[in-house]
Design a protein around this motif. Structure first.
Motif, PDB file in Angstrom:
ATOM      1  N   GLU A 191       0.838  -1.367  -0.068  1.00  0.00           N
ATOM      2  CA  GLU A 191       0.172  -0.106   0.051  1.00  0.00           C
ATOM      3  C   GLU A 191       0.774   1.219   0.141  1.00  0.00           C
TER       4      GLU A 191
ATOM      5  N   SER B 168       1.157   4.031  -3.226  1.00  0.00           N
ATOM      6  CA  SER B 168       0.657   5.175  -3.009  1.00  0.00           C
ATOM      7  C   SER B 168       1.381   6.267  -3.305  1.00  0.00           C
TER       8      SER B 168
ATOM      9  N   ASP C 193       2.273  -9.560   0.462  1.00  0.00           N
ATOM     10  CA  ASP C 193       1.855  -8.180   1.139  1.00  0.00           C
ATOM     11  C   ASP C 193       2.403  -8.356   2.559  1.00  0.00           C
TER      12      ASP C 193
END
Length: 159
Positions: A17, A21, A43
């Motif tokens: 993430e 981003s 992840d």
């Protein structure tokens, strides 16, 4: 170049993430709609300095866009994340121009750049110092067949 300026606290966060981003923001701010990116692999949730890691991927992506992919109409950034015991290995690849052989061995030194028109050559020095001294990891860089790859090793839990 001081890593002390990157204050902040240790936090737990998702690498995928966070990296996604940052890359997205840089590509939008540089109007690089032609550059595609893909993040694959594990992840991983790490505990480290979020702001420091953000700055690392901001600088890597800016360098990729400004130097490596500047004339590439089919630019690609690929990030692979692999968890290995108590370490995470991140491969950050772009299919842009390779780094000239005469500077690749000094790429993390301050003021090293292939083109002074695009910056002062401080970005990768900051990246190196952040990774080594704040994030307690390691980074290497090499030219590969169709671009440039940075390999980053970080502890899953910075102590």
């Amino acid at each position: 170049l001081s890593v002390d300026q990157q204050e902040g606290e240790l936090k737990q966060f998702s690498l995928k993430e966070t990296i996604s981003s940052v890359i997205s923001v840089v590509l939008k701010s540089q109007n690089k709609n032609n550059v595609k990116y893909d993040i694959v692999g594990d992840d991983v949730i790490i505990e480290n300095y979020y702001e420091g890691l953000n700055l690392v991927f901001l600088k890597l992506t800016e360098n990729a866009v400004i130097h490596g992919l500047r004339d590439n109409l089919d630019g690609k950034i690929k990030v692979n994340i692999e968890e290995l015991d108590d370490t995470v290995i991140i491969s950050y690849f772009n299919n842009g121009i390779q780094i000239p052989e005469e500077i690749i061995s000094r790429i993390f030194d301050p003021f090293v750049t292939e083109n002074k028109n695009y910056g002062k050559g401080l970005g990768l020095g900051i990246v190196y110092n952040l990774i080594k001294f704040k994030l307690h990891g390691d980074i290497t860089c090499q030219n590969v067949d169709n671009g440039v790859e940075f390999r980053i090793e970080l502890p899953i839990k910075n102590s």
